[in-house]
Design a protein around this motif. Sequence first.
Motif, short mmCIF file in Angstrom:
data_model
loop_
_atom_site.label_atom_id
_atom_site.label_comp_id
_atom_site.label_asym_id
_atom_site.label_seq_id
_atom_site.Cartn_x
_atom_site.Cartn_y
_atom_site.Cartn_z
N LEU A 37 0.85 -1.19 0.00
CA LEU A 37 0.00 0.00 0.00
C LEU A 37 0.89 1.24 0.00
N SER A 38 0.66 2.10 -0.96
CA SER A 38 1.36 3.38 -1.02
C SER A 38 0.34 4.49 -0.86
N ILE A 39 0.51 5.33 0.16
CA ILE A 39 -0.50 6.33 0.53
C ILE A 39 0.08 7.72 0.35
N ALA A 40 -0.66 8.59 -0.33
CA ALA A 40 -0.21 9.97 -0.58
C ALA A 40 -1.33 10.94 -0.23
N SER A 41 -0.93 12.20 0.03
CA SER A 41 -1.88 13.30 0.29
C SER A 41 -2.78 13.04 1.48
N PHE A 42 -2.20 12.47 2.53
CA PHE A 42 -2.98 12.22 3.75
C PHE A 42 -2.42 13.10 4.85
N ASN A 43 -2.88 14.36 4.89
CA ASN A 43 -2.40 15.34 5.85
C ASN A 43 -3.41 15.46 6.99
N LEU A 44 -3.07 14.91 8.14
CA LEU A 44 -4.00 14.89 9.27
C LEU A 44 -4.18 16.26 9.92
N SER A 45 -3.32 17.21 9.60
CA SER A 45 -3.45 18.54 10.19
C SER A 45 -4.43 19.42 9.40
N ALA A 46 -4.84 19.00 8.21
CA ALA A 46 -5.77 19.79 7.40
C ALA A 46 -7.21 19.50 7.83
N ALA A 47 -8.11 20.46 7.48
CA ALA A 47 -9.52 20.30 7.84
C ALA A 47 -10.16 19.13 7.10
N SER A 48 -9.76 18.89 5.86
CA SER A 48 -10.26 17.77 5.07
C SER A 48 -9.09 17.16 4.30
N VAL A 49 -9.23 15.92 3.93
CA VAL A 49 -8.15 15.20 3.24
C VAL A 49 -8.70 14.61 1.95
#
Length: 265
Positions: free
Chosen positions: A113-125
Motif C-alpha cells: 500500500l502506497s498512501i499519498a496526500s494524507f495530511n491529518l493537520s488539514a480540515a479535510s483530506v
Amino acid sequence: MMADRVHPVQPEPATGPIPDPWESPRSSASSQSILPKPVRQPGSYVIQVPRDLVLRVPPKGNGSRAKAYARRRGCCFLVFAWLGALLFLLAVVADILYLVFRPRVPQYSIDALSIASFNLSAASVSPAFDATVRAENPNKKVGIYYRDGSDITVAYDGVTLCTGAWLAFYQSPGNVTVFVAALKGSTIRLSSAARQALVTAETQRQVPLEIDVKVPVRIKFGGVTSWTITVKLKCDVTVTGLTENAKIVSKKCGVKVKLFKFLGL
C-alpha cells in the motif's frame, strides 16, 4: 203414636281427584283433557336423526369452487414437482463439474500500500492509495473472467477514505496476476475523535485499514461459461503509517464466491 225417627244420611265418599280450590275450572278441565294421539298413515315411518348427521344440500356455486380448488392443487403440485426436478438437475450438474474440473477457490492478497496526500493537520483530506493486489487462480481447468463494474473501498473505523476499481482481464488456469489498483478520495472530513485516533495509531506504527472488494466475474469450465456472479473480498491490513513508504505489518483476506459455495467449496 210413636213418631218416626229420622237418621242422618252419611254422604258417600267422592271418587276421583280432589279439585284444587285455587285452580280455575278452565285450567282444571284442560289438565284433565287427553290429547288424541297422531294417527300414523299406513306405510309411513317417523325416524329421528341426530342433528350432527343431518345432510345438507350444498349451494349451487360449491361445485365450481371445488373444481377450481382441485385445479389450483394440481398446479401447485406441478410447480413443486418442477422445482424438485430442477434442484435435482442442479445437484447433478454440480457433482459433474466437481468431478471433472476439481474447482478450487481463487486466492487474493494485498501485497503493498502506497498512501499519498494524507495530511491529518488539514480540515479535510483527499488521499490517494496505490494498492498492489495479487490474484492467483489455482485451478488447472477453470478460467476466470474479471469484468467491468467492480468496486474497491478503503476505510478506517467505518469511514470510507478512498475508492477505486479492479482490473478487468481474463485469468487463465494456473495463472498468477499482480496489478496496482489506483484508489482516490475527495474532500473527506474526519471527526476530531477519528483524527486523534489516526495520529495515535501512526505514532504507534499500527494503522488498521479495511479493504472491501466486489468484482463481477464469469467462471469458464472448459467450453462452458457461467452466468455473471460476484466475488467478494475482505482484507484487514495494518500498515506502519499513512505515507508513500508505508509497510504492511499484518494482513488477512477472506474471499466469497457464490458459485464455488454452490459446488460445496
